[in-house]
Design a protein around this motif. Structure first.
Motif, mmCIF file in Angstrom:
data_model
loop_
_atom_site.group_PDB
_atom_site.id
_atom_site.type_symbol
_atom_site.label_atom_id
_atom_site.label_comp_id
_atom_site.label_asym_id
_atom_site.label_seq_id
_atom_site.Cartn_x
_atom_site.Cartn_y
_atom_site.Cartn_z
ATOM 1 N N LEU A 1 0.832 -1.197 0.000
ATOM 2 C CA LEU A 1 0.000 0.000 0.000
ATOM 3 C C LEU A 1 0.872 1.254 0.000
ATOM 4 C CD1 LEU A 1 -2.838 -0.990 2.511
ATOM 5 C CD2 LEU A 1 -2.864 -1.119 0.012
ATOM 6 N N ARG A 2 1.944 1.237 0.775
ATOM 7 C CA ARG A 2 2.887 2.350 0.774
ATOM 8 C C ARG A 2 3.473 2.561 -0.622
ATOM 9 N NH1 ARG A 2 2.744 5.900 4.992
ATOM 10 N NH2 ARG A 2 3.449 5.037 6.981
ATOM 11 N N ALA A 3 3.829 1.456 -1.303
ATOM 12 C CA ALA A 3 4.433 1.555 -2.628
ATOM 13 C C ALA A 3 3.470 2.158 -3.641
ATOM 14 C CB ALA A 3 4.898 0.178 -3.104
ATOM 15 N N ARG A 4 2.164 2.025 -3.396
ATOM 16 C CA ARG A 4 1.160 2.641 -4.280
ATOM 17 C C ARG A 4 0.939 4.107 -3.950
ATOM 18 N NH1 ARG A 4 -3.448 -1.512 -3.157
ATOM 19 N NH2 ARG A 4 -4.709 0.288 -3.741
ATOM 20 N N GLY A 5 1.679 4.628 -3.009
ATOM 21 C CA GLY A 5 1.573 6.039 -2.677
ATOM 22 C C GLY A 5 0.505 6.375 -1.663
ATOM 23 N N LEU A 6 -0.104 5.351 -1.064
ATOM 24 C CA LEU A 6 -1.141 5.599 -0.065
ATOM 25 C C LEU A 6 -0.505 5.950 1.285
ATOM 26 C CD1 LEU A 6 -3.533 2.654 -0.959
ATOM 27 C CD2 LEU A 6 -4.048 5.091 -1.229
ATOM 28 N N THR A 7 -1.157 6.841 1.999
ATOM 29 C CA THR A 7 -0.768 7.148 3.368
ATOM 30 C C THR A 7 -1.822 6.556 4.301
ATOM 31 O OG1 THR A 7 -1.946 9.264 3.277
ATOM 32 C CG2 THR A 7 0.391 9.273 2.656
ATOM 33 N N PHE A 8 -1.552 6.651 5.606
ATOM 34 C CA PHE A 8 -2.465 6.084 6.599
ATOM 35 C C PHE A 8 -2.994 7.195 7.489
ATOM 36 C CE2 PHE A 8 -0.089 2.534 5.088
ATOM 37 C CZ PHE A 8 -0.970 1.469 5.129
ATOM 38 N N ALA A 9 -4.315 7.173 7.666
ATOM 39 C CA ALA A 9 -4.988 8.203 8.448
ATOM 40 C C ALA A 9 -5.906 7.539 9.465
ATOM 41 C CB ALA A 9 -5.791 9.129 7.533
ATOM 42 N N THR A 10 -6.425 8.326 10.390
ATOM 43 C CA THR A 10 -7.436 7.829 11.326
ATOM 44 C C THR A 10 -8.776 8.399 10.911
ATOM 45 O OG1 THR A 10 -7.004 9.652 12.848
ATOM 46 C CG2 THR A 10 -5.783 7.618 13.205
ATOM 47 N N PRO A 11 -9.862 7.658 11.147
ATOM 48 C CA PRO A 11 -11.196 8.168 10.779
ATOM 49 C C PRO A 11 -11.482 9.487 11.478
ATOM 50 C CG PRO A 11 -11.291 5.836 11.301
ATOM 51 C CD PRO A 11 -9.929 6.305 11.717
ATOM 52 N N PRO A 12 -12.161 10.391 10.793
ATOM 53 C CA PRO A 12 -12.407 11.715 11.369
ATOM 54 C C PRO A 12 -13.503 11.699 12.421
ATOM 55 C CG PRO A 12 -13.493 11.557 9.242
ATOM 56 C CD PRO A 12 -12.723 10.269 9.429
ATOM 57 N N GLY A 13 -13.281 12.408 13.507
ATOM 58 C CA GLY A 13 -14.340 12.646 14.479
ATOM 59 C C GLY A 13 -15.162 13.842 14.080
#
Length: 224
Positions: free
Chosen positions: A210-222
């Motif tokens: 997933l990192r190699a595809r350029g995706l970052t990781f986030a937390t769901p918004p409150g």
């Protein structure tokens, strides 16, 4: 079929639509189904567990991934040290009920309140952090569940990618499902409730891809 059951089954259809066009939920009380930008959210349910939470945390640290852990209150009381480690390593904490009862939406009002309030107290006592996110056990939403969560200032969070890792279907099958994640998706995984070695092994393959595809990781918004 009552309103709670109708709403519960309706979420299955909504998840299908959101998997195609994931966006954060916009309803006043309805669950969040996505994250913004070129990011995905990794959410982890049913812990903390002494066998599977530590290796999962080690894996996330190696890949610089911040996840959201939806914790069960009774398990936090058993292992407050693991809850503190999760928080201390920068992951978000969510409320996943006190005992993970089924079906969650069928609980009496007092029992529903106790499940949510007790978990808030257990997590805050163990970590000093008061959760802002909530996931109903098995995604068993109803209008009353949503109102109860809102009463505690909690944002309900659902998912769009479900590898059914709780069934232990095999590392390859879990990895294939998670590999289909794309920007905006919320991934559902587990670190409790059984042997989660397959989940940890699958994520070891998937996270760098997933990192190699350029995706970052986030937390769901409150919403608070």
């Amino acid at each position: 079929m009552n309103g709670a059951h109708l709403l519960h089954y309706a979420w299955f259809a909504v998840r299908g639509v959101q998997a195609l066009r994931p966006r954060p939920g916009r309803g006043r009380l309805g669950p969040v189904f996505g994250v913004e930008g070129h990011a995905v959210a990794l959410t982890v349910d049913d812990g903390p567990h002494p066998d599977w939470t530590p290796p999962l945390l080690d894996l996330l640290a190696r890949h610089g991934v911040r996840a959201t852990f939806f914790l069960i209150g009774d398990r936090v009381r058993e292992r407050p040290d693991l809850a503190r480690r999760i928080a201390g390593e920068g992951h978000a904490l969510g409320n996943h009920s006190m005992t993970h009862p089924h079906p969650f939406a069928a609980l009496a009002p007092a029992a529903l309140e106790a499940e949510i309030a007790g978990t808030q107290e257990a997590i805050e006592r163990a970590t000093g952090v008061r959760p802002r996110l909530f996931r109903a056990p098995s995604g068993n939403w109803s209008p009353r569940v949503l109102r109860a969560a809102a009463g505690h200032g909690l944002t309900p969070v659902d998912w769009t990618v479900n590898p059914s890792d709780w069934r232990a279907p095999g590392t390859e099958r879990i990895a294939r499902a998670l590999d289909r994640s794309r920007a905006g998706h919320i991934m559902l995984c587990h670190d409790g409730g059984g042997d989660r070695s397959q989940t940890v092994a699958a994520l070891a393959h998937v996270l760098p891809r997933l990192r190699a595809r350029g995706l970052t990781f986030a937390t769901p918004p409150g919403r608070g």
